[in-house]
Design a protein around this motif. Structure first.
Motif, PDB file in Angstrom:
ATOM      1  N   PHE A   6       0.839  -1.214  -0.021  1.00 39.42           N
ATOM      2  CA  PHE A   6      -0.057   0.006  -0.070  1.00 39.42           C
ATOM      3  C   PHE A   6       0.991   1.236  -0.132  1.00 39.42           C
ATOM      4  O   PHE A   6       2.071   0.917   0.216  1.00 39.42           O
ATOM      5  CB  PHE A   6      -0.868   0.019   1.388  1.00 39.42           C
ATOM      6  CG  PHE A   6      -0.112   0.233   2.653  1.00 39.42           C
ATOM      7  CD1 PHE A   6      -0.182   1.389   3.057  1.00 39.42           C
ATOM      8  CD2 PHE A   6       0.208  -0.978   3.260  1.00 39.42           C
ATOM      9  CE1 PHE A   6       0.586   1.525   4.327  1.00 39.42           C
ATOM     10  CE2 PHE A   6       0.698  -0.806   4.535  1.00 39.42           C
ATOM     11  CZ  PHE A   6       0.822   0.548   4.985  1.00 39.42           C
ATOM     12  N   TYR A   8       1.265   5.388   1.041  1.00 42.91           N
ATOM     13  CA  TYR A   8       0.586   6.292   2.045  1.00 42.91           C
ATOM     14  C   TYR A   8       1.698   7.576   1.844  1.00 42.91           C
ATOM     15  O   TYR A   8       2.820   7.266   2.234  1.00 42.91           O
ATOM     16  CB  TYR A   8       0.506   5.818   3.487  1.00 42.91           C
ATOM     17  CG  TYR A   8       0.312   6.947   4.533  1.00 42.91           C
ATOM     18  CD1 TYR A   8      -1.145   7.456   4.499  1.00 42.91           C
ATOM     19  CD2 TYR A   8       1.079   7.395   5.431  1.00 42.91           C
ATOM     20  CE1 TYR A   8      -1.329   8.274   5.391  1.00 42.91           C
ATOM     21  CE2 TYR A   8       0.528   8.568   6.416  1.00 42.91           C
ATOM     22  CZ  TYR A   8      -0.545   8.866   6.446  1.00 42.91           C
ATOM     23  OH  TYR A   8      -0.918   9.749   7.280  1.00 42.91           O
ATOM     24  N   THR A  12       5.631   3.747  -0.748  1.00 44.27           N
ATOM     25  CA  THR A  12       5.043   2.467  -0.525  1.00 44.27           C
ATOM     26  C   THR A  12       5.672   1.514   0.326  1.00 44.27           C
ATOM     27  O   THR A  12       6.864   1.154   0.624  1.00 44.27           O
ATOM     28  CB  THR A  12       5.524   1.939  -2.086  1.00 44.27           C
ATOM     29  OG1 THR A  12       4.682   2.527  -3.176  1.00 44.27           O
ATOM     30  CG2 THR A  12       4.920   0.287  -2.099  1.00 44.27           C
ATOM     31  N   ALA A  33      -2.729  -0.663   5.790  1.00 44.61           N
ATOM     32  CA  ALA A  33      -4.018  -0.535   5.111  1.00 44.61           C
ATOM     33  C   ALA A  33      -5.035  -1.644   5.059  1.00 44.61           C
ATOM     34  O   ALA A  33      -4.716  -2.757   5.129  1.00 44.61           O
ATOM     35  CB  ALA A  33      -3.622  -0.143   3.493  1.00 44.61           C
ATOM     36  N   VAL A  36      -7.538  -0.331  -0.234  1.00 36.75           N
ATOM     37  CA  VAL A  36      -6.740   0.708  -1.163  1.00 36.75           C
ATOM     38  C   VAL A  36      -7.973   1.183  -1.996  1.00 36.75           C
ATOM     39  O   VAL A  36      -8.799   0.795  -2.355  1.00 36.75           O
ATOM     40  CB  VAL A  36      -5.507   0.040  -1.678  1.00 36.75           C
ATOM     41  CG1 VAL A  36      -4.563  -0.303  -0.898  1.00 36.75           C
ATOM     42  CG2 VAL A  36      -6.056  -1.220  -2.559  1.00 36.75           C
ATOM     43  N   LYS A  37      -7.370   2.394  -2.710  1.00 35.14           N
ATOM     44  CA  LYS A  37      -8.657   3.022  -3.838  1.00 35.14           C
ATOM     45  C   LYS A  37      -8.588   2.178  -4.918  1.00 35.14           C
ATOM     46  O   LYS A  37      -7.202   1.533  -5.569  1.00 35.14           O
ATOM     47  CB  LYS A  37      -7.874   4.560  -4.153  1.00 35.14           C
ATOM     48  CG  LYS A  37      -7.893   5.412  -3.168  1.00 35.14           C
ATOM     49  CD  LYS A  37      -7.031   6.736  -3.536  1.00 35.14           C
ATOM     50  CE  LYS A  37      -7.323   7.654  -2.306  1.00 35.14           C
ATOM     51  NZ  LYS A  37      -6.704   9.038  -2.926  1.00 35.14           N
ATOM     52  N   THR A  43      -3.093   2.935  -3.263  1.00 41.55           N
ATOM     53  CA  THR A  43      -3.011   4.025  -2.249  1.00 41.55           C
ATOM     54  C   THR A  43      -4.199   3.643  -1.372  1.00 41.55           C
ATOM     55  O   THR A  43      -5.305   3.200  -1.427  1.00 41.55           O
ATOM     56  CB  THR A  43      -3.167   5.446  -3.024  1.00 41.55           C
ATOM     57  OG1 THR A  43      -2.262   5.519  -4.021  1.00 41.55           O
ATOM     58  CG2 THR A  43      -3.217   6.581  -2.281  1.00 41.55           C
ATOM     59  N   VAL A  44      -3.783   3.874   0.028  1.00 45.87           N
ATOM     60  CA  VAL A  44      -4.544   3.441   1.309  1.00 45.87           C
ATOM     61  C   VAL A  44      -5.626   4.480   1.258  1.00 45.87           C
ATOM     62  O   VAL A  44      -5.422   5.827   0.751  1.00 45.87           O
ATOM     63  CB  VAL A  44      -3.769   3.728   2.535  1.00 45.87           C
ATOM     64  CG1 VAL A  44      -3.333   4.999   2.966  1.00 45.87           C
ATOM     65  CG2 VAL A  44      -4.794   2.991   3.730  1.00 45.87           C
TER      66      VAL A  44
END
Length: 71
Positions: A6, A8, A12, A33, A36-37, A43-44
């Motif tokens: 993930f 943030y 990574t 996470a 994630v998106k 991406t968290v």
């Protein structure tokens, strides 16, 4: 359940993160996470995190690309 890898703040993580999140892990406890998106899959999502309990529970998901943490 944690989701790896993930991202943030443009970093990574492939294991539990040890960075502080205001209002969440005030002592810097390790976290990960939980979601994630969907648009980038890494991406968290805001507020979708959990404290890590024990990294011995790391396993690969069904496609062998991402690590899922079970606790």
């Amino acid at each position: 359940m944690c989701y790896f890898p993930f991202k943030y703040n443009n970093v990574t993580y492939t294991s539990c993160a040890h960075v502080k999140i205001p209002g969440f892990n005030l002592q810097g406890e390790p976290w990960c996470a939980t979601q994630v998106k969907p648009d980038d899959g890494i991406t968290v999502m805001n507020y979708k995190w959990s404290l890590c309990q024990d990294e011995r529970g790391l396993i690969l998901d069904g496609d062998g690309k991402n690590i899922i943490y079970i606790y």
